[in-house]
Design a protein around this motif. Sequence first.
Motif, short mmCIF file in Angstrom:
data_model
loop_
_atom_site.label_atom_id
_atom_site.label_comp_id
_atom_site.label_asym_id
_atom_site.label_seq_id
_atom_site.Cartn_x
_atom_site.Cartn_y
_atom_site.Cartn_z
N PRO A 295 22.76 -5.35 31.04
CA PRO A 295 23.40 -4.19 30.41
C PRO A 295 23.75 -4.43 28.94
O PRO A 295 24.17 -5.53 28.57
CB PRO A 295 24.68 -3.98 31.23
N VAL A 296 23.53 -3.39 28.13
CA VAL A 296 23.91 -3.43 26.72
C VAL A 296 24.77 -2.19 26.45
O VAL A 296 24.39 -1.07 26.80
CB VAL A 296 22.68 -3.43 25.80
N ILE A 297 25.93 -2.41 25.84
CA ILE A 297 26.86 -1.31 25.54
C ILE A 297 26.91 -1.10 24.03
O ILE A 297 27.09 -2.06 23.28
CB ILE A 297 28.27 -1.66 26.04
N PHE A 298 26.76 0.15 23.60
CA PHE A 298 26.99 0.50 22.20
C PHE A 298 28.31 1.30 22.19
O PHE A 298 28.38 2.37 22.78
CB PHE A 298 25.88 1.39 21.65
N GLY A 299 29.33 0.76 21.52
CA GLY A 299 30.58 1.50 21.36
C GLY A 299 30.68 1.93 19.91
O GLY A 299 30.82 1.09 19.03
N ARG A 300 30.57 3.25 19.67
CA ARG A 300 30.62 3.72 18.28
C ARG A 300 31.93 4.45 18.00
O ARG A 300 32.35 5.29 18.80
CB ARG A 300 29.44 4.66 18.01
N ALA A 301 32.58 4.09 16.91
CA ALA A 301 33.85 4.74 16.52
C ALA A 301 34.84 4.75 17.69
O ALA A 301 35.50 5.76 17.94
CB ALA A 301 33.60 6.14 15.98
N VAL A 302 34.93 3.66 18.38
CA VAL A 302 35.78 3.58 19.57
C VAL A 302 37.25 3.77 19.15
O VAL A 302 37.69 3.23 18.15
CB VAL A 302 35.58 2.23 20.29
N PHE B 239 18.14 -8.55 19.39
CA PHE B 239 17.71 -8.13 20.75
C PHE B 239 16.44 -8.89 21.16
O PHE B 239 16.33 -9.35 22.30
CB PHE B 239 17.46 -6.62 20.80
N ASP B 240 15.49 -9.01 20.23
CA ASP B 240 14.23 -9.73 20.55
C ASP B 240 14.55 -11.17 20.97
O ASP B 240 13.99 -11.70 21.92
CB ASP B 240 13.28 -9.75 19.35
N ARG B 241 15.45 -11.77 20.23
CA ARG B 241 15.83 -13.15 20.52
C ARG B 241 16.49 -13.25 21.91
O ARG B 241 16.18 -14.13 22.70
CB ARG B 241 16.87 -13.56 19.46
N LEU B 242 17.41 -12.32 22.20
CA LEU B 242 18.14 -12.35 23.47
C LEU B 242 17.21 -12.06 24.65
O LEU B 242 17.42 -12.56 25.75
CB LEU B 242 19.31 -11.37 23.43
N GLY C 66 16.15 -4.40 27.97
CA GLY C 66 14.72 -4.09 27.86
C GLY C 66 14.44 -2.86 27.02
O GLY C 66 13.42 -2.80 26.32
N THR C 67 15.34 -1.89 27.03
CA THR C 67 15.08 -0.62 26.33
C THR C 67 16.02 -0.40 25.15
O THR C 67 15.94 0.64 24.50
CB THR C 67 15.26 0.58 27.29
N ALA C 68 16.92 -1.33 24.88
CA ALA C 68 17.96 -1.10 23.85
C ALA C 68 17.32 -0.80 22.49
O ALA C 68 16.52 -1.58 21.99
CB ALA C 68 18.88 -2.32 23.75
N ASP C 69 17.71 0.34 21.92
CA ASP C 69 17.15 0.77 20.63
C ASP C 69 18.16 0.44 19.53
O ASP C 69 19.25 1.01 19.48
CB ASP C 69 16.91 2.29 20.70
N PRO C 70 17.80 -0.46 18.61
CA PRO C 70 18.76 -0.85 17.56
C PRO C 70 19.22 0.33 16.71
O PRO C 70 20.30 0.27 16.11
CB PRO C 70 17.97 -1.85 16.70
N ALA C 71 18.43 1.42 16.70
CA ALA C 71 18.81 2.58 15.88
C ALA C 71 20.09 3.25 16.39
O ALA C 71 20.68 4.07 15.69
CB ALA C 71 17.66 3.58 15.83
#
Length: 251
Positions: free
Chosen positions: A191-198, A179-182, A211-216
Amino acid sequence: MSGRLAVIGLGPGDARFLTPEAAEEIAGAEALYGYAPYLARLPERAGQARHASDNREEIARASAALDHAAKGARVAVVSGGDPGVFAMAAAVCEAVDKGPAAWRSVEMRVVPGITAMLATAAAAGAPLGHDFCAISLSDNLKPWDLVERRLDAAAAAGFAIALYNPASKARPWQLGAAFDRLRTHLPATTPVIFGRAVGRADERMTVVTLGTADPALADMATLVIVGSAETRVIERPGLAPLVYSPRSASA
Ligand code: SAH
């Protein structure tokens, strides 16, 4: 006598994502090989042997399956999603490339499946509606330096980027570094999408900005899509937002 080896994609989760072709190949196999949690998705069948192995043993698993098929058996190797996307099909080809001549006579079929990036994109709208690429953040099989160069090139070229293998217990910092690199290439509003167990009962979709995406928010069962500078979010009252990348782009 030469047998037959099918390398099968199970899709991202529930059986409804399994293609009829994959179901047919699984039903006809005398032996199944795969990572234990993928085999666990399939009902036991009388007369069908199961060889479960650890996720890191891909070449050993491919070799065992090829050996078995070369002896005349009908064998299936199963992968989650699509077998050709960061999965077993390439491992089987590598084993054939380097292995004994007899393995080249094994009839081999790769059966496609719905890969995590497509299932995640569909659940969010159409974030991959324009040019995109996929990068695995795992540095088990390539150096991190190469991952960073690919992230730089992809973001600078205007691709939406699907990130596979964003995090695991052994790889806790890579997504934050990505994310820092991007952020050095893309606006904070991207926009950043997190798809978990889709595609599974516990599916969780989260849409944030770079800007706010949390890697956790990501774990081993998460696929992350980072939009391009053109990707947009449509807020909708009482409904999840729609994320899409317009079909056209300028310069
Ligand atoms: N062959 C698989 C990918 C294997 S790499 C496929 O085509 O989908 C494993 C990575 O895939 C995970 O770390 C995660 O990033 C992604 N993944 C697999 N299944 C997923 C699912 N149901 N939901 C979200 N991501 C998934």
